[in-house]
Design a protein around this motif. Structure first.
Motif, PDB file in Angstrom:
ATOM      1  N   GLU A  26       0.828  -1.208   0.000  1.00  0.00           N
ATOM      2  CA  GLU A  26       0.000   0.000   0.000  1.00  0.00           C
ATOM      3  C   GLU A  26       0.855   1.247   0.000  1.00  0.00           C
ATOM      4  N   TYR A  27       1.953   1.182   0.745  1.00  0.00           N
ATOM      5  CA  TYR A  27       2.844   2.339   0.824  1.00  0.00           C
ATOM      6  C   TYR A  27       3.457   2.639  -0.536  1.00  0.00           C
ATOM      7  N   ILE A  28       3.895   1.595  -1.202  1.00  0.00           N
ATOM      8  CA  ILE A  28       4.480   1.785  -2.535  1.00  0.00           C
ATOM      9  C   ILE A  28       3.436   2.359  -3.482  1.00  0.00           C
ATOM     10  N   GLN A  55       1.929  -7.333  -8.120  1.00  0.00           N
ATOM     11  CA  GLN A  55       1.727  -8.306  -7.050  1.00  0.00           C
ATOM     12  C   GLN A  55       2.224  -7.777  -5.709  1.00  0.00           C
ATOM     13  N   VAL A  56       3.350  -7.094  -5.760  1.00  0.00           N
ATOM     14  CA  VAL A  56       3.903  -6.526  -4.534  1.00  0.00           C
ATOM     15  C   VAL A  56       2.930  -5.503  -3.955  1.00  0.00           C
ATOM     16  N   GLU A  57       2.418  -4.624  -4.805  1.00  0.00           N
ATOM     17  CA  GLU A  57       1.505  -3.586  -4.331  1.00  0.00           C
ATOM     18  C   GLU A  57       0.249  -4.186  -3.731  1.00  0.00           C
ATOM     19  N   ARG A  58      -0.203  -5.314  -4.284  1.00  0.00           N
ATOM     20  CA  ARG A  58      -1.415  -5.954  -3.780  1.00  0.00           C
ATOM     21  C   ARG A  58      -1.125  -6.928  -2.636  1.00  0.00           C
ATOM     22  N   GLY A  59       0.113  -6.987  -2.211  1.00  0.00           N
ATOM     23  CA  GLY A  59       0.470  -7.820  -1.066  1.00  0.00           C
ATOM     24  C   GLY A  59       0.576  -9.294  -1.379  1.00  0.00           C
ATOM     25  N   LEU A  82      11.311   2.527   2.788  1.00  0.00           N
ATOM     26  CA  LEU A  82      10.646   1.282   2.396  1.00  0.00           C
ATOM     27  C   LEU A  82      11.012   0.141   3.339  1.00  0.00           C
ATOM     28  N   TYR A  83      12.241   0.105   3.791  1.00  0.00           N
ATOM     29  CA  TYR A  83      12.649  -0.939   4.730  1.00  0.00           C
ATOM     30  C   TYR A  83      11.824  -0.855   6.012  1.00  0.00           C
ATOM     31  N   VAL A  84      11.611   0.375   6.451  1.00  0.00           N
ATOM     32  CA  VAL A  84      10.828   0.566   7.673  1.00  0.00           C
ATOM     33  C   VAL A  84       9.410   0.036   7.477  1.00  0.00           C
ATOM     34  N   GLN A  85       8.821   0.388   6.347  1.00  0.00           N
ATOM     35  CA  GLN A  85       7.474  -0.085   6.058  1.00  0.00           C
ATOM     36  C   GLN A  85       7.421  -1.606   5.955  1.00  0.00           C
ATOM     37  N   ALA A  86       8.497  -2.174   5.445  1.00  0.00           N
ATOM     38  CA  ALA A  86       8.542  -3.628   5.261  1.00  0.00           C
ATOM     39  C   ALA A  86       8.899  -4.347   6.555  1.00  0.00           C
ATOM     40  N   ARG A 150       0.517  10.255   6.524  1.00  0.00           N
ATOM     41  CA  ARG A 150      -0.038  10.930   5.353  1.00  0.00           C
ATOM     42  C   ARG A 150      -0.951  10.016   4.564  1.00  0.00           C
ATOM     43  N   THR A 151      -1.091   8.798   4.983  1.00  0.00           N
ATOM     44  CA  THR A 151      -1.922   7.839   4.239  1.00  0.00           C
ATOM     45  C   THR A 151      -3.358   8.300   4.085  1.00  0.00           C
TER      46      THR A 151
END
Lengths: 155, 155
Positions: A26-28, A55-59, A82-86, A150-151
């Motif tokens: 979702e973040y990406i 596929q990544v964006e949809r998890g 991105l690492y933090v989000q992951a 900010r989401t």
DNA sequence: CGCGGGCGCTAGCTCTTGCAAGCGCTCAGC
DNA sequence: GCTGAGCGCTTGCAAGAGCTAGCGCCCGCG
């Protein structure tokens, strides 16, 4: 997105790994939307295949750190974000800019405060612009955490 | 170990990916040796299989960030240190403040530039004051005394 | 001597990651 | 109408990650 459906809520509490996977996707997507580029364009910029990025964006897939690095490059943001989000890197408390400024040995305390004031005013300015787009939300500054907050303006 | 054999030297120059893989393996082995624990003990502490850890140490396999996180936990060192060795995290180059500002997704490019301009002017201001303070030896600002020893090596 | 415990490693297996080929859909231009 | 370009997604595959079962070696003990 702040109101999760009940099953999503329980799933979020039950399996944090799956949630992390969804979070990074979702973040990406959000960052890509902010950058106003298509999935294919980002895939090309990042040097990954566009189906895989989808596929990544949809998890559906969980990208490696190397892929995240490439995606960050394509989005022109830091890989660390991105690492933090992951979930493979810890989130700093005050935010990267605040931390760095406060820790900079080359600045006096007054200069640090000035810099952070300018920084915060820019963020408020940007938040105000986002609020006008969303609705006229008046109130204290809710954000204090980081980009994740900010989401909601996406809705 | 600082004296590489000739064939190792050439292999190092030829394939950086393999080199990175070897680097993280050697680093893990070194840290394990420092900690005076066996491969099996570390594997158990880290929650990974000992054959796999052996392969990682010998550069035969390339561990994911999650595995590195677990190994770091077993070694009681920061995951970031392993990430850097593995090449998935950068050692900060341009300085923490510059990096953080450039990477902040909440700022526009113009705002980033303004912030960095202010930051650089502060640093120039401090460098000028440092020159004056240095000649007088005793400065009123203790913080100014500290940074001046740091500034020259960074440039 | 044999045995047990510890050492690090081999081999085969399953699952996951990332890709290529291709699909259906929408829109603009002719 | 058709065509081309762009959109995001499905499907099947190969390669790699990480594991289990087991090996040979070494050492200490009875």
């Amino acid at each position: 997105m702040t109101n999760l459906e009940p099953d999503e809520q329980s799933a979020r509490n039950g399996n944090p790994v799956a949630n992390l996977s969804r979070d990074i996707g979702e973040y990406i997507r959000q960052q890509r939307s902010n950058a106003k580029i298509s999935l294919r364009q980002l895939a090309k910029l990042a040097g990954v295949s566009n189906p895989y990025l989808s596929q990544v964006e949809r998890g559906l897939r969980k990208p490696s750190a190397e892929i995240l690095q490439q995606i960050a490059k394509g989005l022109r943001i830091s890989a660390e974000a991105l690492y933090v989000q992951a979930g493979i890197l810890e989130q700093r408390q005050g935010g990267p800019v605040v931390d760095a400024v406060l820790a900079d040995p080359d600045l006096s305390e007054r200069q640090k405060q000035v810099l952070l004031d300018v920084y915060e005013s820019f963020r408020r300015e940007n938040a105000a612009e986002a609020s006008v787009t969303k609705s006229t939300v008046e109130g204290s500054d809710v954000d204090g955490a980081g980009p994740e907050t900010r989401t909601p303006p996406k809705e």
